[in-house]
Design an enzyme around this catalytic site. Structure first.
Site, PDB file in Angstrom:
ATOM      1  N   THR A  34       3.181 -46.605  -6.742  1.00  0.00           N
ATOM      2  CA  THR A  34       1.845 -46.255  -7.206  1.00  0.00           C
ATOM      3  C   THR A  34       1.826 -44.966  -8.014  1.00  0.00           C
ATOM      4  O   THR A  34       2.397 -43.951  -7.603  1.00  0.00           O
ATOM      5  CB  THR A  34       0.888 -46.124  -6.006  1.00  0.00           C
ATOM      6  OG1 THR A  34       0.875 -47.356  -5.283  1.00  0.00           O
ATOM      7  CG2 THR A  34      -0.527 -45.801  -6.472  1.00  0.00           C
ATOM      8  N   LYS A  94       2.322 -49.637 -10.087  1.00  0.00           N
ATOM      9  CA  LYS A  94       0.908 -49.928  -9.873  1.00  0.00           C
ATOM     10  C   LYS A  94       0.118 -48.704 -10.309  1.00  0.00           C
ATOM     11  O   LYS A  94       0.286 -47.611  -9.747  1.00  0.00           O
ATOM     12  CB  LYS A  94       0.631 -50.252  -8.404  1.00  0.00           C
ATOM     13  CG  LYS A  94      -0.847 -50.543  -8.115  1.00  0.00           C
ATOM     14  CD  LYS A  94      -1.015 -51.051  -6.696  1.00  0.00           C
ATOM     15  CE  LYS A  94      -2.479 -51.310  -6.374  1.00  0.00           C
ATOM     16  NZ  LYS A  94      -2.651 -51.941  -5.060  1.00  0.00           N
ATOM     17  N   LYS A 106      -3.289 -46.654 -10.861  1.00  0.00           N
ATOM     18  CA  LYS A 106      -4.665 -46.493 -10.407  1.00  0.00           C
ATOM     19  C   LYS A 106      -5.545 -46.046 -11.586  1.00  0.00           C
ATOM     20  O   LYS A 106      -5.249 -45.047 -12.250  1.00  0.00           O
ATOM     21  CB  LYS A 106      -4.735 -45.452  -9.286  1.00  0.00           C
ATOM     22  CG  LYS A 106      -4.086 -45.899  -7.979  1.00  0.00           C
ATOM     23  CD  LYS A 106      -4.890 -47.000  -7.302  1.00  0.00           C
ATOM     24  CE  LYS A 106      -4.360 -47.316  -5.916  1.00  0.00           C
ATOM     25  NZ  LYS A 106      -5.177 -48.336  -5.215  1.00  0.00           N
ATOM     26  N   ASP A 129      -4.943 -51.109 -10.846  1.00  0.00           N
ATOM     27  CA  ASP A 129      -5.956 -51.236  -9.804  1.00  0.00           C
ATOM     28  C   ASP A 129      -7.127 -50.333 -10.155  1.00  0.00           C
ATOM     29  O   ASP A 129      -7.009 -49.109 -10.133  1.00  0.00           O
ATOM     30  CB  ASP A 129      -5.363 -50.845  -8.446  1.00  0.00           C
ATOM     31  CG  ASP A 129      -6.326 -51.094  -7.290  1.00  0.00           C
ATOM     32  OD1 ASP A 129      -7.444 -51.588  -7.539  1.00  0.00           O
ATOM     33  OD2 ASP A 129      -5.950 -50.793  -6.147  1.00  0.00           O
ATOM     34  N   GLU A 171      -6.282 -55.473 -10.730  1.00  0.00           N
ATOM     35  CA  GLU A 171      -6.802 -55.608  -9.370  1.00  0.00           C
ATOM     36  C   GLU A 171      -8.220 -55.056  -9.275  1.00  0.00           C
ATOM     37  O   GLU A 171      -8.495 -53.938  -9.716  1.00  0.00           O
ATOM     38  CB  GLU A 171      -5.870 -54.854  -8.419  1.00  0.00           C
ATOM     39  CG  GLU A 171      -6.041 -55.192  -6.958  1.00  0.00           C
ATOM     40  CD  GLU A 171      -5.025 -54.465  -6.094  1.00  0.00           C
ATOM     41  OE1 GLU A 171      -5.271 -54.376  -4.878  1.00  0.00           O
ATOM     42  OE2 GLU A 171      -4.006 -53.975  -6.630  1.00  0.00           O
ATOM     43  N   LYS A 183      -4.163 -57.700   2.797  1.00  0.00           N
ATOM     44  CA  LYS A 183      -3.789 -56.496   3.539  1.00  0.00           C
ATOM     45  C   LYS A 183      -4.083 -56.731   5.011  1.00  0.00           C
ATOM     46  O   LYS A 183      -5.156 -57.223   5.370  1.00  0.00           O
ATOM     47  CB  LYS A 183      -4.578 -55.276   3.047  1.00  0.00           C
ATOM     48  CG  LYS A 183      -4.274 -54.864   1.618  1.00  0.00           C
ATOM     49  CD  LYS A 183      -5.152 -53.697   1.193  1.00  0.00           C
ATOM     50  CE  LYS A 183      -4.846 -53.248  -0.227  1.00  0.00           C
ATOM     51  NZ  LYS A 183      -5.766 -52.188  -0.697  1.00  0.00           N
ATOM     52  N   ASP A 230       4.544 -49.562  -0.680  1.00  0.00           N
ATOM     53  CA  ASP A 230       5.229 -48.296  -0.969  1.00  0.00           C
ATOM     54  C   ASP A 230       4.707 -47.127  -0.148  1.00  0.00           C
ATOM     55  O   ASP A 230       5.113 -45.984  -0.389  1.00  0.00           O
ATOM     56  CB  ASP A 230       5.131 -47.962  -2.463  1.00  0.00           C
ATOM     57  CG  ASP A 230       3.700 -47.685  -2.914  1.00  0.00           C
ATOM     58  OD1 ASP A 230       2.757 -48.107  -2.206  1.00  0.00           O
ATOM     59  OD2 ASP A 230       3.520 -47.064  -3.980  1.00  0.00           O
TER      60      ASP A 230
END
Length: 331
Positions: free
Chosen positions: A129, A152, A154, A179, A205, A250, A302
């Site tokens: 991330t 990933k 943000k 995301d 996402e 999740k 992660d």
């Protein structure tokens, strides 16, 4: 550290410092606050960890209290199946569900996946991330992680096109998923999706707020879109088919591995791709989620890489490759 204990059940709040800060559209944090449950029987102890999430109205204190409401039921032989009816989906049920499964595996001397009749997880690539910040700050963070195969990113709304372009410049070879954490609007949705498509983003996402995502069904989605905040357990799947291409499972949302595995099967039957994700927690949070990885197109586990320290016997990470848990940790 806050703790409370009864016969057969111990539960406590733990705090794990994050290396630097973890920042998304809803704010920033410098520690992961987890709740760990330990269920003991016959000389064996099973463990499960959850991460209460304020987005869903959860607090560590309320989650700890919810776990402890099950002490009498556990003394009376509460099963994982009965637990699904005793508590709603969420962090508290996750901690207990995973603890009960860990205990069952230890009592029987089997690995959890064999006990469940599931494929054994193998080493796989996890996303790494990049926290939300200015385009310049995110580019610098990406440069330090550019050797990782899956990043990933943000995002946070205004300025996201510039952020994603800056990130791609620093990581030309990495696969990118982004995301938005519900930060986009119907007005900027297509513009931001086009910006992601332009730099080869694979997946976006949760671009729009849960409950306000109908626009996703009315547009041509330039990039595949994944539900996160819009999806929790199996009951939420059917209404998402026209809006999303993938779902993020999740354990803290689903309320444990028992529901998450059933949810993965149902999602695949409906044609969704699967991401297995997590909140920021220790290896004890990630370990049960490894059982979902054989069904997942994307793995985002992660959490321990973002902490300053992890549990003893934590998951082994080799760069972005994560390995199945040692039985000393879980399952």
């Amino acid at each position: 550290m806050t703790s409370s204990q009864t016969a057969g059940l111990a539960a406590r709040i733990e705090r794990w410092p994050i290396a630097g800060a973890f920042t998304i559209s809803r704010g920033s944090k410098t520690e992961a606050v987890t709740v760990m449950a330990e269920v003991s029987h016959g000389g064996h102890t099973g463990r499960g960890e959850c991460v209460p999430y304020p987005r869903y109205g959860e607090t560590p204190e309320a989650t700890l209290a919810a776990v402890l409401t099950m002490q009498d039921a556990l003394r009376n032989g509460l099963s994982r199946e009965a637990l699904q009816r005793a508590l709603p989906p969420g962090a508290a049920r996750n901690a207990l569900d995973c603890a009960l499964l860990d205990l069952e595996a230890r009592v029987r001397g089997e690995r959890a996946w064999d006990l469940l009749g599931r494929p054994a997880p193998r080493a796989c690539t996890t996303a790494f991330t990049i926290s939300l910040g200015t385009a310049e700050a995110m580019a610098a963070a990406t440069a330090r992680a550019a050797s990782r195969p899956l990043l990933k990113i943000k995002l946070g709304g205004e300025g996201d096109a510039e952020r994603i372009a800056a990130v791609r410049k620093e990581a030309p070879e990495s696969e990118l998923i982004v995301d938005a954490n519900e930060s986009w609007t119907a007005a900027n949705l297509e513009h931001n999706l086009a910006a992601c498509a332009a730099v080869g983003v694979t997946l976006v996402e949760q671009p729009l707020p849960a409950g306000q995502d109908a626009a996703l069904a009315r547009i041509r989605r330039a990039v595949a879109v994944c539900a996160d905040e819009s999806v929790h357990d199996r009951a939420s799947l059917e209404g998402l088919r026209e809006r999303y291409d993938a779902i993020n499972i999740k354990l803290d949302k689903a309320g444990g591995l028992t529901e998450a595995l059933a949810m993965a099967d149902a999602a695949q039957a409906l044609g969704f791709e699967i991401m297995v994700g997590s909140m920021v927690g220790t290896s004890l949070s990630m370990a049960p989620a490894m059982l979902l990885t054989p069904q997942a197109r994307f793995v985002d586990l992660d959490g321990p890489l973002l902490l300053t320290g992890d549990r003893e016997h934590g998951l082994r990470y080799d760069g972005s490759t994560v390995y199945p848990p040692d039985p000393a940790l879980w399952g």
